[in-house]
Design a protein around this motif. Structure first.
Motif, PDB file in Angstrom:
ATOM      1  N   LYS A  33       0.810  -1.213   0.000  1.00 35.60           N
ATOM      2  CA  LYS A  33       0.000   0.000   0.000  1.00 35.60           C
ATOM      3  C   LYS A  33       0.845   1.264   0.000  1.00 35.60           C
ATOM      4  CE  LYS A  33      -3.986  -2.050   2.364  1.00 35.60           C
ATOM      5  NZ  LYS A  33      -4.908  -1.945   3.527  1.00 35.60           N
ATOM      6  N   ARG A  34       2.139   1.137   0.206  1.00 31.42           N
ATOM      7  CA  ARG A  34       2.983   2.328   0.248  1.00 31.42           C
ATOM      8  C   ARG A  34       3.164   2.885  -1.151  1.00 31.42           C
ATOM      9  NH1 ARG A  34       8.559   2.628   3.480  1.00 31.42           N
ATOM     10  NH2 ARG A  34       7.023   2.676   5.151  1.00 31.42           N
ATOM     11  N   ARG A  35       3.022   4.190  -1.270  1.00 30.59           N
ATOM     12  CA  ARG A  35       3.198   4.865  -2.549  1.00 30.59           C
ATOM     13  C   ARG A  35       4.453   5.726  -2.491  1.00 30.59           C
ATOM     14  NH1 ARG A  35      -2.432   7.774  -2.770  1.00 30.59           N
ATOM     15  NH2 ARG A  35      -1.847   8.015  -0.586  1.00 30.59           N
ATOM     16  N   VAL A  36       5.200   5.715  -3.569  1.00 23.88           N
ATOM     17  CA  VAL A  36       6.473   6.421  -3.620  1.00 23.88           C
ATOM     18  C   VAL A  36       6.420   7.464  -4.717  1.00 23.88           C
ATOM     19  CG1 VAL A  36       8.962   6.187  -3.936  1.00 23.88           C
ATOM     20  CG2 VAL A  36       7.677   4.374  -2.771  1.00 23.88           C
ATOM     21  N   LEU A  37       6.805   8.686  -4.375  1.00 22.01           N
ATOM     22  CA  LEU A  37       6.844   9.765  -5.352  1.00 22.01           C
ATOM     23  C   LEU A  37       7.964   9.540  -6.355  1.00 22.01           C
ATOM     24  CD1 LEU A  37       6.380  12.912  -3.091  1.00 22.01           C
ATOM     25  CD2 LEU A  37       4.901  12.277  -4.985  1.00 22.01           C
ATOM     26  N   ARG A  38       7.657   9.727  -7.604  1.00 28.76           N
ATOM     27  CA  ARG A  38       8.680   9.772  -8.646  1.00 28.76           C
ATOM     28  C   ARG A  38       9.073  11.228  -8.835  1.00 28.76           C
ATOM     29  NH1 ARG A  38       6.036   5.894 -13.312  1.00 28.76           N
ATOM     30  NH2 ARG A  38       6.106   3.924 -12.156  1.00 28.76           N
ATOM     31  N   ILE A  39      10.305  11.542  -8.503  1.00 36.40           N
ATOM     32  CA  ILE A  39      10.723  12.945  -8.462  1.00 36.40           C
ATOM     33  C   ILE A  39      10.602  13.604  -9.830  1.00 36.40           C
ATOM     34  CG2 ILE A  39      12.677  14.479  -8.039  1.00 36.40           C
ATOM     35  CD1 ILE A  39      13.614  12.535  -5.891  1.00 36.40           C
ATOM     36  N   SER A  40      11.172  13.005 -10.849  1.00 39.51           N
ATOM     37  CA  SER A  40      11.185  13.637 -12.166  1.00 39.51           C
ATOM     38  C   SER A  40       9.770  13.790 -12.727  1.00 39.51           C
ATOM     39  CB  SER A  40      12.046  12.829 -13.132  1.00 39.51           C
ATOM     40  OG  SER A  40      11.547  11.498 -13.268  1.00 39.51           O
ATOM     41  N   LYS A  41       8.933  12.771 -12.546  1.00 39.48           N
ATOM     42  CA  LYS A  41       7.590  12.851 -13.101  1.00 39.48           C
ATOM     43  C   LYS A  41       6.694  13.793 -12.296  1.00 39.48           C
ATOM     44  CE  LYS A  41       7.359   8.643 -15.802  1.00 39.48           C
ATOM     45  NZ  LYS A  41       6.527   7.493 -16.220  1.00 39.48           N
ATOM     46  N   THR A  42       6.954  13.913 -11.002  1.00 37.12           N
ATOM     47  CA  THR A  42       6.188  14.875 -10.215  1.00 37.12           C
ATOM     48  C   THR A  42       6.520  16.297 -10.650  1.00 37.12           C
ATOM     49  OG1 THR A  42       6.159  13.378  -8.313  1.00 37.12           O
ATOM     50  CG2 THR A  42       5.650  15.677  -7.898  1.00 37.12           C
ATOM     51  N   VAL A  43       7.814  16.595 -10.824  1.00 35.79           N
ATOM     52  CA  VAL A  43       8.220  17.925 -11.300  1.00 35.79           C
ATOM     53  C   VAL A  43       7.639  18.192 -12.686  1.00 35.79           C
ATOM     54  CG1 VAL A  43      10.177  19.363 -11.958  1.00 35.79           C
ATOM     55  CG2 VAL A  43      10.313  17.944  -9.904  1.00 35.79           C
ATOM     56  N   ALA A  44       7.696  17.189 -13.560  1.00 33.54           N
ATOM     57  CA  ALA A  44       7.128  17.358 -14.901  1.00 33.54           C
ATOM     58  C   ALA A  44       5.624  17.587 -14.837  1.00 33.54           C
ATOM     59  CB  ALA A  44       7.439  16.126 -15.753  1.00 33.54           C
ATOM     60  N   ARG A  45       4.948  16.888 -13.929  1.00 32.59           N
ATOM     61  CA  ARG A  45       3.497  17.069 -13.796  1.00 32.59           C
ATOM     62  C   ARG A  45       3.160  18.469 -13.309  1.00 32.59           C
ATOM     63  NH1 ARG A  45       0.253  14.100 -16.355  1.00 32.59           N
ATOM     64  NH2 ARG A  45       1.419  12.271 -15.654  1.00 32.59           N
ATOM     65  N   VAL A  46       3.943  18.978 -12.353  1.00 36.71           N
ATOM     66  CA  VAL A  46       3.713  20.335 -11.845  1.00 36.71           C
ATOM     67  C   VAL A  46       3.935  21.358 -12.954  1.00 36.71           C
ATOM     68  CG1 VAL A  46       4.587  22.090 -10.268  1.00 36.71           C
ATOM     69  CG2 VAL A  46       4.266  19.751  -9.459  1.00 36.71           C
ATOM     70  N   LEU A  47       5.036  21.233 -13.671  1.00 35.73           N
ATOM     71  CA  LEU A  47       5.326  22.177 -14.752  1.00 35.73           C
ATOM     72  C   LEU A  47       4.279  22.085 -15.857  1.00 35.73           C
ATOM     73  CD1 LEU A  47       9.203  21.785 -15.017  1.00 35.73           C
ATOM     74  CD2 LEU A  47       7.913  23.581 -13.846  1.00 35.73           C
ATOM     75  N   GLY A  48       3.838  20.873 -16.156  1.00 33.06           N
ATOM     76  CA  GLY A  48       2.801  20.704 -17.166  1.00 33.06           C
ATOM     77  C   GLY A  48       1.476  21.319 -16.745  1.00 33.06           C
ATOM     78  N   TYR A  49       1.130  21.155 -15.478  1.00 29.85           N
ATOM     79  CA  TYR A  49      -0.112  21.761 -14.980  1.00 29.85           C
ATOM     80  C   TYR A  49      -0.027  23.288 -15.053  1.00 29.85           C
ATOM     81  CZ  TYR A  49      -3.768  23.307 -11.817  1.00 29.85           C
ATOM     82  OH  TYR A  49      -4.850  23.955 -11.280  1.00 29.85           O
ATOM     83  N   CYS A  50       1.098  23.845 -14.625  1.00 29.70           N
ATOM     84  CA  CYS A  50       1.243  25.310 -14.652  1.00 29.70           C
ATOM     85  C   CYS A  50       1.248  25.839 -16.082  1.00 29.70           C
ATOM     86  CB  CYS A  50       2.524  25.714 -13.923  1.00 29.70           C
ATOM     87  SG  CYS A  50       2.478  25.420 -12.137  1.00 29.70           S
TER      88      CYS A  50
END
Length: 325
Positions: A33-50
């Motif tokens: 059940k543990r979820r791990v953040l993917r650093i590169s994809k999280t940054v890409a998702r934030v930049l894509g959303y903005c």
């Protein structure tokens, strides 16, 4: 409800043969059940959303950031218009702030809290039209609909601003105290007068330490303030536990976002200065320097707060479910 940009970071069942593009990944070796953040994809998702929501986010953030710039400029001019503060205002000064007065975080905190609230509202799929709202507690005092403009002083904004101001005051006074200890230590161990070679190495080391320590404190402050605005309750322990196994990843993501803003800010300002200001130009006046400083800082303040709020909202959307509205 969640914005589609947030839903896409929640782990989901993917048909055989397809690869999930989630910014979270399961780590079955630790816990199913543990979820791990993917650093590169999280940054890409934030930049894509903005990027996809650049105009609505700018509309939400520009006016509070403009008010921050205006108020800090006025504060600096009142205190330092003659090069130094009047004697009766010396008690307001402290080296740990920008400008050098402990009033700076108190003035800026409400506007920073507004930007965080407006961005998180939009990310939670609850965008509100541009408006100016003045609130006292939960009772609305005035309500003016002004397109492209949003200003709100309500209970949640004021409480978030109080937390931001308190943390920034503590950090600023710590930096000021550190500077006094450094000066006292150098005076005790070196002969007078102190030369640049005596001060420069220690000042550089202190600056690097403060940069990383300040970034760490700022990252967690933004997360806890965002969590309060996101969930409606102040629960830093619950927020910390919700990111189980992702604390260092969260810090790395926030440092990447802050580094992007810093590189753009100082790189563009340096390039503009080299191109626009002749080498033999006369020294500008204090007023000109102050206006240039805050005018150039304003767009990067908008970018800094929007990117930080979007990063916090992206992570909270995955780990901290909102209560039913």
């Amino acid at each position: 409800m969640r914005d589609s940009s947030l839903r896409c970071i929640i782990p989901r069942v993917v048909p055989a043969g397809l690869t999930s593009i989630s910014t979270l990944d399961e780590a079955p070796a630790v816990s199913p059940k543990r979820r791990v953040l993917r650093i590169s994809k999280t940054v890409a998702r934030v930049l894509g959303y903005c990027r996809a929501n650049a105009w609505p986010l700018f509309v939400a953030a520009w006016f509070p950031c403009f008010l921050t710039t205006l108020c800090l400029t006025a504060l600096a001019l009142v205190l330092f218009a003659e090069g130094q503060a009047p004697a009766w205002l010396l008690w307001l000064l402290s080296r740990g702030f920008e400008p050098w007065t402990w009033l700076s975080p108190i003035v800026a905190a409400p506007f920073s809290a507004m930007v965080f609230a407006f961005v998180l509202d939009r990310m939670a799929n609850a965008p509100e039209p541009g408006r100016v709202v003045f609130r006292r507690g939960i009772e609305s005092v005035k309500h003016f609909a002004i397109p492209g403009l949003r200003f709100e002083l309500g209970q949640r904004i004021l409480l978030a601003a109080l937390l931001l101001a308190a943390i920034q005051l503590l950090c600023g006074f710590a930096v000021a105290g550190e500077h006094r200890l450094l000066v006292a230590g150098l005076l005790a161990t070196h002969d007078l007068p102190l030369g640049p070679e005596d001060i420069a190495p220690w000042a550089s080391a202190m600056g690097v330490f403060n940069l990383f320590a300040g970034g760490l404190v700022l990252a967690w402050t933004y997360l806890f303030v965002g969590d309060f605005l996101w969930t409606g309750s102040f629960d830093p322990i619950g927020c910390w536990r919700a990111l189980d196994g992702n604390h260092l990843r969260f810090v790395a993501i926030m440092f990447i976002v802050l580094a992007i803003v810093a590189i753009l800010k100082y790189g563009l300002i340096l390039a503009a200065g080299l191109i626009l200001i002749p080498a033999d130009a006369a020294s500008p006046s204090f007023l000109s320097l102050m206006l240039m400083h805050f005018a150039l800082a304003w767009p990067f303040d908008v970018l800094h707060l929007v990117l930080s709020a979007a990063t916090v909202g992206t992570i909270l959307g995955a780990f901290r479910p909102q209560p039913a509205r």
